[in-house]
Each structure stands twice: as C-alpha cells, then as structure tokens.
Scaffold this motif. Structure first.
Motif, PDB file in Angstrom:
ATOM      1  N   THR A  23      -6.896  -5.663  -6.635  1.00 14.95           N
ATOM      2  CA  THR A  23      -5.563  -5.116  -6.910  1.00 14.95           C
ATOM      3  C   THR A  23      -5.107  -4.408  -5.554  1.00 14.95           C
ATOM      4  N   THR A  24      -3.884  -4.896  -5.355  1.00 19.24           N
ATOM      5  CA  THR A  24      -3.279  -4.093  -3.939  1.00 19.24           C
ATOM      6  C   THR A  24      -1.936  -3.574  -4.627  1.00 19.24           C
ATOM      7  N   THR A  25      -1.515  -2.671  -3.722  1.00 24.29           N
ATOM      8  CA  THR A  25      -0.226  -1.954  -4.083  1.00 24.29           C
ATOM      9  C   THR A  25       0.608  -2.492  -2.776  1.00 24.29           C
ATOM     10  N   PRO A  26       1.669  -3.301  -3.032  1.00 22.29           N
ATOM     11  CA  PRO A  26       2.195  -3.990  -1.968  1.00 22.29           C
ATOM     12  C   PRO A  26       2.921  -2.954  -0.863  1.00 22.29           C
ATOM     13  N   THR A  27       3.183  -1.763  -1.598  1.00 19.31           N
ATOM     14  CA  THR A  27       3.796  -0.652  -0.852  1.00 19.31           C
ATOM     15  C   THR A  27       3.166   0.230   0.250  1.00 19.31           C
ATOM     16  N   SER A  28       1.820  -0.074  -0.259  1.00 16.36           N
ATOM     17  CA  SER A  28       1.005   0.553   0.355  1.00 16.36           C
ATOM     18  C   SER A  28       0.382   0.342   1.745  1.00 16.36           C
ATOM     19  N   PHE A  29      -0.199   1.085   2.560  1.00 17.08           N
ATOM     20  CA  PHE A  29      -0.522   0.907   4.120  1.00 17.08           C
ATOM     21  C   PHE A  29      -1.794  -0.294   4.187  1.00 17.08           C
ATOM     22  N   ARG A  30      -1.566  -1.021   5.236  1.00 19.62           N
ATOM     23  CA  ARG A  30      -2.852  -1.917   5.703  1.00 19.62           C
ATOM     24  C   ARG A  30      -3.754  -1.190   6.707  1.00 19.62           C
ATOM     25  N   ARG A  31      -3.178   0.137   7.202  1.00 14.80           N
ATOM     26  CA  ARG A  31      -4.143   0.736   8.314  1.00 14.80           C
ATOM     27  C   ARG A  31      -4.110   2.223   7.759  1.00 14.80           C
ATOM     28  N   MET A  32      -5.126   3.169   7.473  1.00 18.51           N
ATOM     29  CA  MET A  32      -4.776   4.551   7.189  1.00 18.51           C
ATOM     30  C   MET A  32      -3.807   5.125   8.572  1.00 18.51           C
ATOM     31  N   ASP A  33      -4.010   4.690   9.661  1.00 16.25           N
ATOM     32  CA  ASP A  33      -3.219   5.457  10.786  1.00 16.25           C
ATOM     33  C   ASP A  33      -1.882   5.096  10.697  1.00 16.25           C
ATOM     34  N   GLU A  34      -1.466   4.104   9.604  1.00 20.64           N
ATOM     35  CA  GLU A  34      -0.052   3.960   9.594  1.00 20.64           C
ATOM     36  C   GLU A  34       0.404   4.486   8.144  1.00 20.64           C
ATOM     37  N   SER A  35      -0.338   5.371   7.560  1.00 25.09           N
ATOM     38  CA  SER A  35       0.173   5.898   6.249  1.00 25.09           C
ATOM     39  C   SER A  35       0.907   6.801   6.048  1.00 25.09           C
ATOM     40  N   THR A  36       1.595   6.995   4.957  1.00 23.95           N
ATOM     41  CA  THR A  36       2.333   8.254   4.766  1.00 23.95           C
ATOM     42  C   THR A  36       2.173   9.102   3.670  1.00 23.95           C
ATOM     43  N   ALA A  37       3.014  10.322   3.618  1.00 20.36           N
ATOM     44  CA  ALA A  37       2.709  11.407   2.588  1.00 20.36           C
ATOM     45  C   ALA A  37       2.943  10.562   1.093  1.00 20.36           C
ATOM     46  N   GLU A  38       3.892   9.771   1.210  1.00 19.50           N
ATOM     47  CA  GLU A  38       4.440   9.138  -0.241  1.00 19.50           C
ATOM     48  C   GLU A  38       3.415   8.261  -0.744  1.00 19.50           C
ATOM     49  N   TRP A  53       0.000   8.515  -0.068  1.00 25.20           N
ATOM     50  CA  TRP A  53      -0.977   9.323  -0.375  1.00 25.20           C
ATOM     51  C   TRP A  53      -0.813   9.980  -1.648  1.00 25.20           C
ATOM     52  N   SER A  54       0.522  10.365  -1.769  1.00 21.56           N
ATOM     53  CA  SER A  54       0.748  10.772  -3.065  1.00 21.56           C
ATOM     54  C   SER A  54       0.582   9.822  -4.270  1.00 21.56           C
ATOM     55  N   VAL A  55       1.094   8.609  -4.028  1.00 22.93           N
ATOM     56  CA  VAL A  55       0.837   7.594  -5.132  1.00 22.93           C
ATOM     57  C   VAL A  55      -0.682   7.379  -5.292  1.00 22.93           C
ATOM     58  N   ILE A  56      -1.518   7.499  -4.252  1.00 20.82           N
ATOM     59  CA  ILE A  56      -2.915   6.981  -4.485  1.00 20.82           C
ATOM     60  C   ILE A  56      -3.588   8.405  -5.251  1.00 20.82           C
ATOM     61  N   ALA A  57      -3.124   9.484  -4.732  1.00 16.85           N
ATOM     62  CA  ALA A  57      -3.842  10.622  -5.541  1.00 16.85           C
ATOM     63  C   ALA A  57      -3.563  10.602  -6.902  1.00 16.85           C
ATOM     64  N   THR A  58      -2.415  10.150  -7.469  1.00 19.93           N
ATOM     65  CA  THR A  58      -1.857  10.251  -8.677  1.00 19.93           C
ATOM     66  C   THR A  58      -2.645   9.104  -9.346  1.00 19.93           C
ATOM     67  N   GLU A  59      -2.843   8.091  -8.987  1.00 19.39           N
ATOM     68  CA  GLU A  59      -3.500   6.916  -9.482  1.00 19.39           C
ATOM     69  C   GLU A  59      -5.011   7.138  -9.614  1.00 19.39           C
ATOM     70  N   THR A  60      -5.449   7.925  -8.581  1.00 19.94           N
ATOM     71  CA  THR A  60      -6.819   8.157  -8.751  1.00 19.94           C
ATOM     72  C   THR A  60      -7.214   9.264  -9.774  1.00 19.94           C
ATOM     73  N   LEU A  61      -6.400  10.231  -9.899  1.00 24.32           N
ATOM     74  CA  LEU A  61      -6.748  11.267 -10.821  1.00 24.32           C
ATOM     75  C   LEU A  61      -6.545  10.812 -12.200  1.00 24.32           C
ATOM     76  N   SER A  62      -5.684   9.752 -12.454  1.00 23.90           N
ATOM     77  CA  SER A  62      -5.384   9.034 -13.718  1.00 23.90           C
ATOM     78  C   SER A  62      -6.437   8.024 -14.134  1.00 23.90           C
ATOM     79  N   HIS A  63      -7.216   7.880 -13.185  1.00 26.09           N
ATOM     80  CA  HIS A  63      -8.376   7.036 -13.544  1.00 26.09           C
ATOM     81  C   HIS A  63      -9.759   7.557 -13.428  1.00 26.09           C
ATOM     82  N   PHE A  64      -9.695   9.057 -13.494  1.00 26.43           N
ATOM     83  CA  PHE A  64     -11.159   9.592 -13.695  1.00 26.43           C
ATOM     84  C   PHE A  64     -11.916   9.184 -14.857  1.00 26.43           C
ATOM     85  N   ASP A  65     -11.449   8.749 -15.882  1.00 26.42           N
ATOM     86  CA  ASP A  65     -12.100   8.299 -17.080  1.00 26.42           C
ATOM     87  C   ASP A  65     -12.834   6.900 -16.770  1.00 26.42           C
ATOM     88  N   ARG A  66     -12.810   6.432 -15.674  1.00 21.57           N
ATOM     89  CA  ARG A  66     -13.489   5.240 -15.404  1.00 21.57           C
ATOM     90  C   ARG A  66     -14.825   5.398 -15.092  1.00 21.57           C
TER      91      ARG A  66
END
Ligand SMILES: [Fe+2]
Length: 186
Positions: free
Chosen positions: A3-18, A20-33
C-alpha cells in the motif's frame, strides 16, 4: 499487498515534517501487528519436527508451560515461548533471530538468556555432535548466567515430552499480545 500513501514522499530527502507525522501515527497505531506476526511464526513451528519426539511448537509451548508453572514472570514466559521461533526461518542462527525479535520488548537479562540459550543447552547433547558440551563456560561470570542456566537445564532441555500436560498457544496469547503491544524501547 503493497500500500502507498499518495501524499507521501518518493525520496526521504524530499520528505516533510507533516509526512513524518502521518508515518509516526500510522506506525504507532499498528504496533499490534507484531504479536500477530509472532503468533503466525509460532504456529508455523508445528510443521517442524526434524526427528524430535514433539514438533517445535509443542516444544516451545512446553518450555513456556514449565517456566510459567515455576513462577517465572511474563517477560520470561513469553521469551520461553518464543525462544526457538527463529527456527521458522533458520536453524543455525535461530537463537539470535529469536533474541532480536524479543529485544525491544524484554529486559536485558531476558534478551541475553535467549541469545545464548544454545550454548547452555549444549551441555545436554553437544558431545553427540562433536561439539563442546561446556560451551556455556565462556559466559561464566556474566550477571545473567544463573538465569540462562535455569532456562536451559530446568525448562528447555526437559521440554520434549509428548506426555507432558502442555498448555495450548491460546493460553499464552494474552501475554504475547500484551508484551509485543508495548515496546520498552524503539
Ligand atoms: Fe528449545
């Protein structure tokens, strides 16, 4: 499925704080995996017997049952359950695989107990394979030596008995979900 998040970056050196905030929230919400994956790997051990009297899932359940009945705490019981889960991937380095799966979720002595468990277990069979049954001696003096010794001698090496009253995986599932649902360190 990827799965991909269309609004997310294609390269880390083009990423934004927003982003990474989405990624952190998503990651934390899936710890039960993690617990789901560990339980899946444990179930797969039922397919591995390799000449022992019981399959590897039964062996792991029996080690955990023995540890629990001896009064071990939940970290040790879940580590006992998972100590050979690395065999689902590779037998030669299975202790390190299991130890690293557990590392973020258990205290240091429990991680180490699993990491070195084969060196301690060797006391009971290495002589039949041309290996040194005293392999554990290189760890003599380690602060967790006594725990690793107890694990191998009282629970692990004694857990190949088809007639033992072994508790089922469902019994341990709540402890597995509780432990892997809340990492001690990221
Ligand atoms: Fe084992």
């Amino acid at each position: 499925m990827t799965t991909t998040t269309p609004t997310s970056f294609r390269r880390m050196d083009e990423s934004t704080a927003e982003q990474w905030s989405v990624i952190a929230t998503e990651t934390l919400s899936h710890f039960d995996r993690t617990a789901d994956r560990v339980l899946m790997l444990l179930r797969s051990l039922a397919e591995i017997t390799d000449g022992f009297a019981v399959d590897q899932l039964t062996h792991c359940l029996q080690v955990a049952t023995r540890a629990e009945r001896a009064g071990a705490d939940d970290e040790i019981v879940v580590a006992a359950l998972c100590h050979d889960v690395g065999k689902a991937i590779s037998v030669p380095n299975h202790p390190a695989i299991a130890a690293e799966i557990l590392r973020s979720y258990v205290r240091d002595e429990v991680y180490w107990m699993i990491l070195v468990h084969q060196d301690f277990q060797g006391r009971h069979y290495y002589q039949y394979l041309g290996m040194d049954p005293n392999a554990r001696e290189k760890h003599r003096g380690h602060e967790s030596f006594a725990l690793a010794e107890k694990f191998a001698d009282e629970w692990d090496q004694a857990a190949f008995d088809p007639d033992y009253d072994t508790l089922p995986l469902e019994h341990f599932e709540p402890k597995v979900r509780a432990l892997f649902g809340s990492p001690k360190r990221l």
